[in-house]
Design a protein around this motif. Sequence first.
Motif, PDB file in Angstrom:
ATOM      1  N   MET A   1     -20.200  33.666  35.288  1.00 11.11           N
ATOM      2  CA  MET A   1     -19.882  32.457  36.036  1.00 11.11           C
ATOM      3  C   MET A   1     -18.390  32.184  35.874  1.00 11.11           C
ATOM      4  N   ARG A   2     -17.814  31.684  36.888  1.00 11.04           N
ATOM      5  CA  ARG A   2     -16.385  31.384  36.833  1.00 11.04           C
ATOM      6  C   ARG A   2     -16.111  30.278  35.826  1.00 11.04           C
ATOM      7  N   ARG A   3     -14.970  30.414  35.124  1.00 10.02           N
ATOM      8  CA  ARG A   3     -14.603  29.434  34.093  1.00 10.02           C
ATOM      9  C   ARG A   3     -14.453  28.033  34.661  1.00 10.02           C
ATOM     10  N   THR A   4     -13.905  27.926  35.853  1.00  6.60           N
ATOM     11  CA  THR A   4     -13.714  26.614  36.459  1.00  6.60           C
ATOM     12  C   THR A   4     -15.055  25.919  36.673  1.00  6.60           C
ATOM     13  N   LEU A   5     -16.029  26.663  37.161  1.00  4.01           N
ATOM     14  CA  LEU A   5     -17.352  26.107  37.407  1.00  4.01           C
ATOM     15  C   LEU A   5     -18.026  25.718  36.088  1.00  4.01           C
ATOM     16  N   ALA A   6     -17.908  26.569  35.088  1.00  6.08           N
ATOM     17  CA  ALA A   6     -18.467  26.253  33.771  1.00  6.08           C
ATOM     18  C   ALA A   6     -17.787  25.016  33.200  1.00  6.08           C
ATOM     19  N   GLY A   7     -16.463  24.958  33.296  1.00  2.74           N
ATOM     20  CA  GLY A   7     -15.728  23.805  32.780  1.00  2.74           C
ATOM     21  C   GLY A   7     -16.101  22.511  33.476  1.00  2.74           C
ATOM     22  N   LEU A   8     -16.304  22.574  34.772  1.00  2.03           N
ATOM     23  CA  LEU A   8     -16.697  21.391  35.531  1.00  2.03           C
ATOM     24  C   LEU A   8     -18.074  20.894  35.088  1.00  2.03           C
ATOM     25  N   ASN A   9     -19.004  21.825  34.866  1.00  2.00           N
ATOM     26  CA  ASN A   9     -20.336  21.438  34.391  1.00  2.00           C
ATOM     27  C   ASN A   9     -20.286  20.864  32.984  1.00  2.00           C
ATOM     28  N   VAL A  10     -19.469  21.432  32.120  1.00  2.00           N
ATOM     29  CA  VAL A  10     -19.306  20.889  30.764  1.00  2.00           C
ATOM     30  C   VAL A  10     -18.728  19.472  30.843  1.00  2.00           C
ATOM     31  N   ALA A  11     -17.730  19.287  31.703  1.00  2.00           N
ATOM     32  CA  ALA A  11     -17.123  17.960  31.847  1.00  2.00           C
ATOM     33  C   ALA A  11     -18.142  16.929  32.331  1.00  2.00           C
ATOM     34  N   MET A  12     -18.965  17.299  33.303  1.00  2.69           N
ATOM     35  CA  MET A  12     -19.977  16.378  33.814  1.00  2.69           C
ATOM     36  C   MET A  12     -21.018  16.040  32.733  1.00  2.69           C
ATOM     37  N   ALA A  13     -21.468  17.052  31.994  1.00  2.00           N
ATOM     38  CA  ALA A  13     -22.449  16.826  30.928  1.00  2.00           C
ATOM     39  C   ALA A  13     -21.845  15.974  29.818  1.00  2.00           C
ATOM     40  N   ALA A  57     -26.058  18.678  25.416  1.00  2.00           N
ATOM     41  CA  ALA A  57     -25.940  19.740  24.407  1.00  2.00           C
ATOM     42  C   ALA A  57     -26.644  21.011  24.868  1.00  2.00           C
ATOM     43  N   ALA A  58     -27.823  20.882  25.456  1.00  2.00           N
ATOM     44  CA  ALA A  58     -28.559  22.052  25.947  1.00  2.00           C
ATOM     45  C   ALA A  58     -27.793  22.744  27.068  1.00  2.00           C
ATOM     46  N   LEU A  59     -27.187  21.968  27.939  1.00  2.00           N
ATOM     47  CA  LEU A  59     -26.423  22.548  29.041  1.00  2.00           C
ATOM     48  C   LEU A  59     -25.197  23.295  28.522  1.00  2.00           C
ATOM     49  N   VAL A  60     -24.481  22.699  27.585  1.00  2.00           N
ATOM     50  CA  VAL A  60     -23.314  23.373  27.011  1.00  2.00           C
ATOM     51  C   VAL A  60     -23.748  24.658  26.303  1.00  2.00           C
ATOM     52  N   TYR A  61     -24.850  24.610  25.563  1.00  2.00           N
ATOM     53  CA  TYR A  61     -25.372  25.802  24.889  1.00  2.00           C
ATOM     54  C   TYR A  61     -25.710  26.897  25.907  1.00  2.00           C
ATOM     55  N   ALA A  62     -26.379  26.530  26.979  1.00  2.00           N
ATOM     56  CA  ALA A  62     -26.747  27.515  28.004  1.00  2.00           C
ATOM     57  C   ALA A  62     -25.507  28.092  28.678  1.00  2.00           C
ATOM     58  N   LEU A  63     -24.505  27.264  28.905  1.00  2.00           N
ATOM     59  CA  LEU A  63     -23.273  27.745  29.513  1.00  2.00           C
ATOM     60  C   LEU A  63     -22.509  28.684  28.590  1.00  2.00           C
ATOM     61  N   HIS A 107     -24.117  20.083  39.039  1.00  2.00           N
ATOM     62  CA  HIS A 107     -25.172  20.860  38.385  1.00  2.00           C
ATOM     63  C   HIS A 107     -26.057  21.586  39.398  1.00  2.00           C
ATOM     64  N   LEU A 108     -26.483  20.887  40.439  1.00  2.00           N
ATOM     65  CA  LEU A 108     -27.401  21.496  41.404  1.00  2.00           C
ATOM     66  C   LEU A 108     -26.712  22.564  42.255  1.00  2.00           C
ATOM     67  N   CYS A 109     -25.475  22.327  42.638  1.00  2.00           N
ATOM     68  CA  CYS A 109     -24.750  23.347  43.404  1.00  2.00           C
ATOM     69  C   CYS A 109     -24.464  24.578  42.545  1.00  2.00           C
ATOM     70  N   THR A 110     -24.186  24.376  41.276  1.00  2.00           N
ATOM     71  CA  THR A 110     -23.980  25.520  40.385  1.00  2.00           C
ATOM     72  C   THR A 110     -25.266  26.316  40.230  1.00  2.00           C
ATOM     73  N   ALA A 111     -26.377  25.638  40.058  1.00  2.00           N
ATOM     74  CA  ALA A 111     -27.661  26.339  39.948  1.00  2.00           C
ATOM     75  C   ALA A 111     -27.932  27.136  41.221  1.00  2.00           C
ATOM     76  N   TRP A 112     -27.717  26.519  42.369  1.00  2.00           N
ATOM     77  CA  TRP A 112     -27.919  27.200  43.652  1.00  2.00           C
ATOM     78  C   TRP A 112     -27.003  28.415  43.751  1.00  2.00           C
ATOM     79  N   TRP A 113     -25.730  28.256  43.390  1.00  2.00           N
ATOM     80  CA  TRP A 113     -24.759  29.336  43.444  1.00  2.00           C
ATOM     81  C   TRP A 113     -25.198  30.498  42.548  1.00  2.00           C
ATOM     82  N   LEU A 114     -25.668  30.184  41.340  1.00  2.00           N
ATOM     83  CA  LEU A 114     -26.110  31.242  40.428  1.00  2.00           C
ATOM     84  C   LEU A 114     -27.308  32.003  40.989  1.00  2.00           C
TER      85      LEU A 114
END
Length: 127
Positions: A1-13, A57-63, A107-114
Amino acid sequence: MRRTLAGLNVAMAAGSAVAAVIAVARPTLLLPAGSEPTAGLQVYAEAYAVRAVPLAAALVYALKGERRALVPVLAVAGAAQLGDAYIGVSRGVTGMAVGGTLAAATHLCTAWWLVRRTGAPAPGSAA
């Protein structure tokens, strides 16, 4: 996964978890302007925090490495944020409405993208 997308999800969580902890300390921040607090407000703030903090925490762990769990965790986090957005809109809490909408979309767009990009199994599909 792209770092930007991962970082955005971490920021939201992280934003959701921080907002939950702040709400426990100052639950009146959850109310629309001019509203009076009730006895149940502290309970709601605590219930929000016990969901938001472990989910973040679970989302960051999964990422960070548990890739098999990433799509389902993103879907659950997105669904929870949709609920937050709905509550924010229906109760007139602008920050909750905007934050929940942005986090849900992320979160939902990232899941769809993956699922589309990597062939990761979608939640509920036979893996």
